[in-house]
Design an enzyme around this catalytic site. Sequence first.
Site, PDB file in Angstrom:
ATOM      1  N   CYS A 109      -6.241  -2.803  -5.562  1.00  9.40           N
ATOM      2  CA  CYS A 109      -6.421  -1.550  -4.829  1.00  9.40           C
ATOM      3  C   CYS A 109      -7.587  -0.754  -5.430  1.00  9.40           C
ATOM      4  O   CYS A 109      -7.615  -0.490  -6.628  1.00  9.40           O
ATOM      5  CB  CYS A 109      -5.138  -0.721  -4.846  1.00  9.40           C
ATOM      6  SG  CYS A 109      -5.335   0.755  -3.840  1.00  9.40           S
ATOM      7  N   ASN A 209      -8.857 -14.907   0.157  1.00 11.49           N
ATOM      8  CA  ASN A 209      -8.783 -13.753   1.058  1.00 11.49           C
ATOM      9  C   ASN A 209     -10.137 -13.050   1.169  1.00 11.49           C
ATOM     10  O   ASN A 209     -10.872 -12.931   0.207  1.00 11.49           O
ATOM     11  CB  ASN A 209      -7.727 -12.776   0.512  1.00 11.49           C
ATOM     12  CG  ASN A 209      -7.715 -11.437   1.225  1.00 11.49           C
ATOM     13  OD1 ASN A 209      -7.942 -10.412   0.606  1.00 11.49           O
ATOM     14  ND2 ASN A 209      -7.456 -11.446   2.512  1.00 11.49           N
ATOM     15  N   ASP A 211     -12.548 -11.601   4.832  1.00 11.51           N
ATOM     16  CA  ASP A 211     -13.437 -11.949   5.946  1.00 11.51           C
ATOM     17  C   ASP A 211     -13.020 -13.200   6.705  1.00 11.51           C
ATOM     18  O   ASP A 211     -13.874 -13.876   7.288  1.00 11.51           O
ATOM     19  CB  ASP A 211     -14.891 -12.106   5.460  1.00 11.51           C
ATOM     20  CG  ASP A 211     -15.442 -10.805   4.885  1.00 11.51           C
ATOM     21  OD1 ASP A 211     -14.798  -9.759   5.087  1.00 11.51           O
ATOM     22  OD2 ASP A 211     -16.498 -10.849   4.246  1.00 11.51           O
TER      23      ASP A 211
HETATM   24  C1  LIG Z   1      -5.488  -0.721   5.837  1.00  9.07           C
HETATM   25  C2  LIG Z   1      -5.496  -1.637   4.665  1.00  9.07           C
HETATM   26  C3  LIG Z   1      -4.511  -1.521   3.710  1.00  9.07           C
HETATM   27  C4  LIG Z   1      -4.498  -2.372   2.594  1.00  9.07           C
HETATM   28  N1  LIG Z   1      -3.485  -2.278   1.697  1.00  9.07           N
HETATM   29  C5  LIG Z   1      -3.386  -3.186   0.703  1.00  9.07           C
HETATM   30  C6  LIG Z   1      -2.257  -3.227  -0.165  1.00  9.07           C
HETATM   31  O1  LIG Z   1      -1.290  -2.462  -0.001  1.00  9.07           O
HETATM   32  N2  LIG Z   1      -2.242  -4.140  -1.163  1.00  9.07           N
HETATM   33  C7  LIG Z   1      -3.272  -5.028  -1.358  1.00  9.07           C
HETATM   34  O2  LIG Z   1      -3.215  -5.843  -2.283  1.00  9.07           O
HETATM   35  N3  LIG Z   1      -4.332  -5.042  -0.536  1.00  9.07           N
HETATM   36  C8  LIG Z   1      -4.412  -4.157   0.481  1.00  9.07           C
HETATM   37  N4  LIG Z   1      -5.459  -4.216   1.356  1.00  9.07           N
HETATM   38  C9  LIG Z   1      -6.461  -5.288   1.210  1.00  9.07           C
HETATM   39  C10 LIG Z   1      -6.093  -6.493   2.073  1.00  9.07           C
HETATM   40  O3  LIG Z   1      -4.879  -7.073   1.642  1.00  9.07           O
HETATM   41  C11 LIG Z   1      -7.208  -7.555   2.025  1.00  9.07           C
HETATM   42  O4  LIG Z   1      -7.395  -7.938   0.671  1.00  9.07           O
HETATM   43  C12 LIG Z   1      -8.533  -7.050   2.565  1.00  9.07           C
HETATM   44  O5  LIG Z   1      -8.358  -6.339   3.775  1.00  9.07           O
HETATM   45  C13 LIG Z   1      -9.512  -8.221   2.788  1.00  9.07           C
HETATM   46  O6  LIG Z   1      -8.979  -9.162   3.683  1.00  9.07           O
HETATM   47  P1  LIG Z   1      -9.420  -9.213   5.247  1.00  9.07           P
HETATM   48  O7  LIG Z   1     -10.914  -9.384   5.270  1.00  9.07           O
HETATM   49  O8  LIG Z   1      -8.690 -10.383   5.807  1.00  9.07           O
HETATM   50  O9  LIG Z   1      -9.025  -7.904   5.854  1.00  9.07           O
HETATM   51  C14 LIG Z   1      -5.503  -3.356   2.447  1.00  9.07           C
HETATM   52  C15 LIG Z   1      -6.498  -3.461   3.419  1.00  9.07           C
HETATM   53  C16 LIG Z   1      -6.501  -2.637   4.523  1.00  9.07           C
HETATM   54  C17 LIG Z   1      -7.577  -2.805   5.563  1.00  9.07           C
END
Ligand SMILES: Cc1cc2nc3c(=O)[nH]c(=O)nc-3n(C[C@H](O)[C@H](O)[C@H](O)COP(=O)(O)O)c2cc1C
Length: 346
Positions: A109, A209, A211
């Site tokens: 985070c 993880n 994109d």
């Molecule tokens: C709205 C939002 C909330 C998120 N909350 C968390 C979370 O609670 N814990 C965490 O480890 N990552 C959190 N993330 C990160 C996502 O788990 C992920 O690592 C990130 O969006 C990249 O992956 P993606 O490109 O598939 O979206 C959050 C991302 C978004 C967009």
Amino acid sequence: MSQTTEKPFQIGDIVMDNRVVLAPMAGICNSAFRLTVKEFGAGLVYAEMISDKGIVSKNEKTLGMLYIDERENPLSLQIFGGDKTTLVEAAKYVDENTTADIIDINMGCPVNKIIKCEAGARLLLDPNKVYEMVAAVVDAVKKPVSVKMRIGWDDEHVFAVENAQAVERAGASAVAVHGRTRVQMYEGKANWDIIRQVKENVNIPVLGNGDVESPQDAKRMLDTTGVDAVMIGRAALGNPWMIYRTVQYLETGELKDEPGVREKMDVCLLHFERLMQLKGESVAVREMRKHASWYLKGIRGNGKARSAINQTETATELRAILNGIVQEYEQRESEIYVPEQKEIII
Ligand SMILES: Cc1cc2nc3c(=O)[nH]c(=O)nc-3n(C[C@H](O)[C@H](O)[C@H](O)COP(=O)(O)O)c2cc1C
């Protein structure tokens, strides 16, 4: 790569049906959304991050966030904290009082409020601290423990391999890696090459993880990095079909069609009804505004509906708007579906 001949994706003793995982997302991944995504075939769903201090102090709202529907498993429940004592206490509580299958520790985070408490991505600056925190949690619980982390703090401090090795040494059963640094927040591109390096340097399962925006991206992630599973976040917002289409594509090579308007609105309504059960009408209506606008993506001419949704206060109004979208679409259906543009016009 055939999915059937490979060894299954497993974290500790928890065996998943496939390698497609819903990422934890704060404010999004409650039971209502997770169950909906699960029904679209996710092999594993992560819950939104939950504060260790909130759990330890038995804060009512925090304890409510621990709710898990029995149809969701396997499920990974993520906690965050920067203090070893409370992190361990919270993990024990989750271990003993929930049906989560896996306990995940947040080390990704990027937001200041979390960093200030020495939690989230802050931990990535010190592999020894990573080891200490993970080892303490692993020792205290029976459920398998995992960590979700970013690749590093900034370009000068990318300790992804060292941190993942510390996670492994500490006894964790898996590590998920988001290919961005803390400083990047959500900007720039996720670095899959570092995810590959992590996979090459640990023996526990690695989840890749960042994109993954299409089923083809998911396959490319698996093929180019060698990770054990792909974790999908933003591409699943208002779009649980992304999970279903990815599972299908990985298993059969077939790219299933995008959903039509009626199907989108039906699932949006189902998600909403579940959110109502979980949080009551007033909170559910407000929370559903953002989800509804994600479900409406790709439906051309949705501006009017979106602004109506943003002002609605009641379930009756919200249902009427969503059903109205379907009716309007069906009246004009013959002229309009343009699948090549991935856009539906109302
Ligand atoms: C709205 C939002 C909330 C998120 N909350 C968390 C979370 O609670 N814990 C965490 O480890 N990552 C959190 N993330 C990160 C996502 O788990 C992920 O690592 C990130 O969006 C990249 O992956 P993606 O490109 O598939 O979206 C959050 C991302 C978004 C967009």
